[in-house]
Design a protein around this motif. Structure first.
Motif, PDB file in Angstrom:
ATOM      1  N   LEU A 184      73.326  12.885  92.815  1.00  0.00           N
ATOM      2  CA  LEU A 184      72.864  13.957  91.923  1.00  0.00           C
ATOM      3  C   LEU A 184      71.503  13.641  91.330  1.00  0.00           C
ATOM      4  O   LEU A 184      70.721  14.540  91.023  1.00  0.00           O
ATOM      5  N   LEU A 189      69.753  20.061  95.272  1.00  0.00           N
ATOM      6  CA  LEU A 189      70.972  20.836  95.458  1.00  0.00           C
ATOM      7  C   LEU A 189      70.776  21.847  96.575  1.00  0.00           C
ATOM      8  O   LEU A 189      69.651  22.291  96.827  1.00  0.00           O
ATOM      9  N   PRO A 190      71.855  22.249  97.246  1.00  0.00           N
ATOM     10  CA  PRO A 190      73.243  21.810  97.043  1.00  0.00           C
ATOM     11  C   PRO A 190      73.504  20.444  97.674  1.00  0.00           C
ATOM     12  O   PRO A 190      72.782  20.031  98.593  1.00  0.00           O
ATOM     13  N   VAL A 221      78.484  20.296  95.066  1.00  0.00           N
ATOM     14  CA  VAL A 221      77.849  21.045  93.979  1.00  0.00           C
ATOM     15  C   VAL A 221      76.952  22.108  94.593  1.00  0.00           C
ATOM     16  O   VAL A 221      76.071  21.798  95.406  1.00  0.00           O
ATOM     17  N   ASP A 222      77.195  23.343  94.191  1.00  0.00           N
ATOM     18  CA  ASP A 222      76.419  24.472  94.700  1.00  0.00           C
ATOM     19  C   ASP A 222      76.656  25.647  93.756  1.00  0.00           C
ATOM     20  O   ASP A 222      77.412  25.538  92.783  1.00  0.00           O
ATOM     21  N   THR A 258      85.639  15.357  85.190  1.00  0.00           N
ATOM     22  CA  THR A 258      86.033  16.666  85.711  1.00  0.00           C
ATOM     23  C   THR A 258      86.794  17.454  84.652  1.00  0.00           C
ATOM     24  O   THR A 258      87.482  16.885  83.811  1.00  0.00           O
ATOM     25  N   VAL A 293      83.666  19.605  88.492  1.00  0.00           N
ATOM     26  CA  VAL A 293      82.702  18.713  87.847  1.00  0.00           C
ATOM     27  C   VAL A 293      82.444  19.179  86.418  1.00  0.00           C
ATOM     28  O   VAL A 293      82.173  20.352  86.168  1.00  0.00           O
ATOM     29  N   LEU A 298      76.895  17.528  84.697  1.00  0.00           N
ATOM     30  CA  LEU A 298      75.777  18.211  85.346  1.00  0.00           C
ATOM     31  C   LEU A 298      74.537  18.177  84.460  1.00  0.00           C
ATOM     32  O   LEU A 298      73.417  17.956  84.935  1.00  0.00           O
ATOM     33  N   PRO A 305      74.705  24.058  84.263  1.00  0.00           N
ATOM     34  CA  PRO A 305      76.087  24.415  84.628  1.00  0.00           C
ATOM     35  C   PRO A 305      76.351  25.918  84.611  1.00  0.00           C
ATOM     36  O   PRO A 305      77.395  26.359  85.087  1.00  0.00           O
ATOM     37  N   TYR A 308      75.043  26.274  88.483  1.00  0.00           N
ATOM     38  CA  TYR A 308      75.721  25.469  89.498  1.00  0.00           C
ATOM     39  C   TYR A 308      77.094  25.008  88.996  1.00  0.00           C
ATOM     40  O   TYR A 308      77.270  24.706  87.813  1.00  0.00           O
ATOM     41  N   THR A 309      78.021  24.973  89.910  1.00  0.00           N
ATOM     42  CA  THR A 309      79.334  24.380  89.657  1.00  0.00           C
ATOM     43  C   THR A 309      79.653  23.457  90.824  1.00  0.00           C
ATOM     44  O   THR A 309      78.953  23.444  91.839  1.00  0.00           O
ATOM     45  N   GLY A 310      80.717  22.710  90.682  1.00  0.00           N
ATOM     46  CA  GLY A 310      81.071  21.814  91.770  1.00  0.00           C
ATOM     47  C   GLY A 310      82.452  21.228  91.594  1.00  0.00           C
ATOM     48  O   GLY A 310      83.078  21.365  90.538  1.00  0.00           O
TER      49      GLY A 310
END
Length: 347
Positions: A184, A189-190, A221-222, A258, A293, A298, A305, A308-310
């Protein structure tokens, strides 16, 4: 005095003229000249009978003579050994039928942990995950703080850490989540990676625990990644690893990196969910932890956030190996017992 010098020269000529050609003759040479009752010993015993002013010179010549005898003995020994080896090779060649097929060489085998790791990696590679690796010696930021575990966080107490230094903090990584942190931090990303590797915990070695073990962790993560994506990914993994009839279930859990978090069980591979000793008669066996995540994680890497989420997951390779091969003693993996390893030669 002159007679002693003459004896030294005569003995030197005698040693030079010897050419032993067998081990027995070589031993006779050693006893005659270098033995405790040999000719050299006799000459050395005469040192006390000569004048003190001449003793130094005589002693020097006697030492030179001894070194000469020892060198001759070593040379004869080397020559006889080489001659014997050459004769042995000739006898072997003369008695060998080169038209016969060669004897088959025994094949080695991969370590069971390597076999299972390779299977896990191939399954996730088939759905687009790349492999990421990182250092086993880590700093506090990548192993703890960046993963939502500040210095006073109680989750640090869940992991008995091998610290190498305190200022600055260096340690043996306690999970391969540190590799996810580095991904990261450094990759655009992703990202969709799996992180296999060895990790370390300060635990007492027993059949059920060890001070090192192996993990495979995953990270995706995307934009618009959901818990449904996580579930489907892990169901695909379970069905490929354990068979199409494998069932899965998720139970709420807690992990600092998480939210929400879950532990994933599969239907027991031994009894098929009916209940046995392996699954403690529940029909289910836990294989990994997972979750979405955490937004704060993030943010630690300047990832929004809201955009993006993951999801992330992690499993112990030893645990998967236990389910596939019924290996219940973790110590066997590190003992290099050839009897244990040969059982996997066909895997």
């Amino acid at each position: 005095m002159e007679s002693l010098f003459a004896e030294i020269e005569a003995l030197r000529a005698s040693i030079a003229g010897e050419h032993p050609d067998t081990a027995e003759a070589l031993e006779a040479f050693r006893i005659k000249y270098l033995g405790s009752k040999g000719l050299l010993k006799t000459l050395f015993s005469k040192l006390g009978t000569i004048d003190a002013s001449q003793r130094k010179e005589v002693g020097r010549q006697l030492n030179e003579l001894k070194q000469f005898a020892e060198a001759q003995y070593a040379a004869h020994k080397q020559r006889i050994r080489q001659s014997t080896e050459a004769a042995t090779r000739e006898d072997i060649i003369a008695g060998t039928d080169i038209t016969l097929p060669a004897k088959p060489l025994p094949l080695g085998s991969h370590h069971p942990l390597s076999i299972v790791r390779r299977q896990i990696v191939r399954i996730f590679e088939s759905i687009g995950f790349a492999i990421a690796e990182g250092p086993e010696i880590e700093d506090d930021w990548h192993n703890f703080t960046s993963l939502n575990m500040p210095p006073d966080h109680p989750a640090r107490d869940m992991q008995d850490t091998f610290y190498l230094s305190r200022d600055p903090v260096w340690l043996l990584r306690t999970h391969t989540s540190s590799v996810q942190a580095r991904v990261l931090e450094s990759q655009p990303l992703p990202v969709r990676v799996i992180c296999p590797g060895r990790v370390y915990r300060n635990e007492t070695v027993s059949a059920r625990a060890n001070c090192f073990f192996h993990q495979v962790e995953g990270l995706y993560v995307d934009k618009q990644v959901s818990f449904a994506d996580l579930k489907q990914t892990l169901y695909y993994f379970a069905s490929e690893m354990f068979g199409r009839d494998t069932r899965i279930r998720f139970r709420p859990s807690y992990f600092p990196f998480t939210e929400p978090s879950a532990e994933m069980d599969i239907s027991c591979t031994v009894c098929g969910g009916k209940g046995c000793g392996l699954c403690k008669y529940t029909g289910w066996v836990e294989i990994l932890g997972c979750g979405m995540v955490h937004p704060d994680l993030l943010r630690n890497f300047r990832i929004d956030p809201e955009v993006y989420t993951g999801f992330a997951f992690g499993m112990g390779i030893e645990r998967i190996c236990q389910l596939k091969y019924r290996v219940n003693d973790l110590r066997l993996y590190a003992q290099n017992d050839i009897r244990f390893l040969r059982q996997f030669s066909q895997a």
